[in-house]
Every structure is written in C-alpha cells, then in structure tokens.
Write a protein that holds these residues in place. Structure first.
Motif: not given
Length: 125
Positions: A1-27
């Motif tokens: 269950m995803a945490a409720e956020t206001s505004g931009a998604p966090t790196s733990f939620e799909r969508g957005g640059w933060g999410w993408l960069f967190q996955r790219i840096t992990a790889a």
C-alpha cells in the motif's frame, strides 16, 4: 500500500523522474559493485591491494571515470532513498524542507570530498 503524498510522487511510487533515476542508479550500482568486488576481492586479494596499485588504477581515465560515477550515483541513490523514506513516513512542511537542505548539502559534500580523494590518488592532475 503506497503512502499518501501531496504533490509530486516519491521515488517509491511509479511515475516521475525520481522514480526513474532511483531505478537507473540501482541498476548501475549493481553492475559497478559487481565489477568492484570481482576486481578488488577476487582478481586481486586483500593482501595485494596497495596504495601504489590503487594509484595506478585510479590514474587510468576509464577506471577513474567509472569510480567517480560510482561515487555520484551511490550518493544520489542513498540520499534520495533516505529522503523518500522520510517523505513516505509523513514528514511535511518545515521538516521536509530541512531534510531536503541537510541531505542535499550532505550529498554535495560527500561528492566533493570523494572527488578530492579520488584526484589525490591519481597522477592525472
């Protein structure tokens, strides 16, 4: 269950640059960490690692660039992960801004100091 956020998604939620960069840096980190462990723990054994050998490796532009990118991506990945964990725990307002500032400054200082150490171990400059 995803945490409720206001505004931009966090790196733990799909969508957005933060999410993408967190996955790219992990790889990237998985690949470079595997290279690091193979080279410095299997190919060369701990008793064979010397300052002179480290200096010789770091003086190779490709190796230096790889290790510097390792530093930058690990710093981003770690700082971003800590920040987003705090956001998902419900940090808001002034505390959120303070966390952004402190973690951002810590990340910049880590990259600057890591770069200084890496350059000191080369004969590139």
């Amino acid at each position: 269950m995803a945490a409720e956020t206001s505004g931009a998604p966090t790196s733990f939620e799909r969508g957005g640059w933060g999410w993408l960069f967190q996955r790219i840096t992990a790889a990237f980190l998985i690949v470079v960490l595997a290279f690091h462990f193979f080279l410095l723990h299997f190919y060369h054994h701990a008793y064979e690692i010397t300052f002179a050998g480290t200096s010789a490796r770091m003086s190779q532009v490709g190796y230096f660039a790889t290790m510097w990118l390792f530093l930058v991506t690990a710093t981003f990945h770690g700082v971003n992960g800590i920040y987003n964990a705090m956001v998902n725990q419900g940090i808001k307002g002034i505390q959120k801004r303070a966390a952004q500032g402190i973690l951002g400054l810590a990340g910049v200082l880590l990259v600057v100091q890591g770069t200084r150490v890496a350059l000191a171990m080369t004969d590139l400059v």
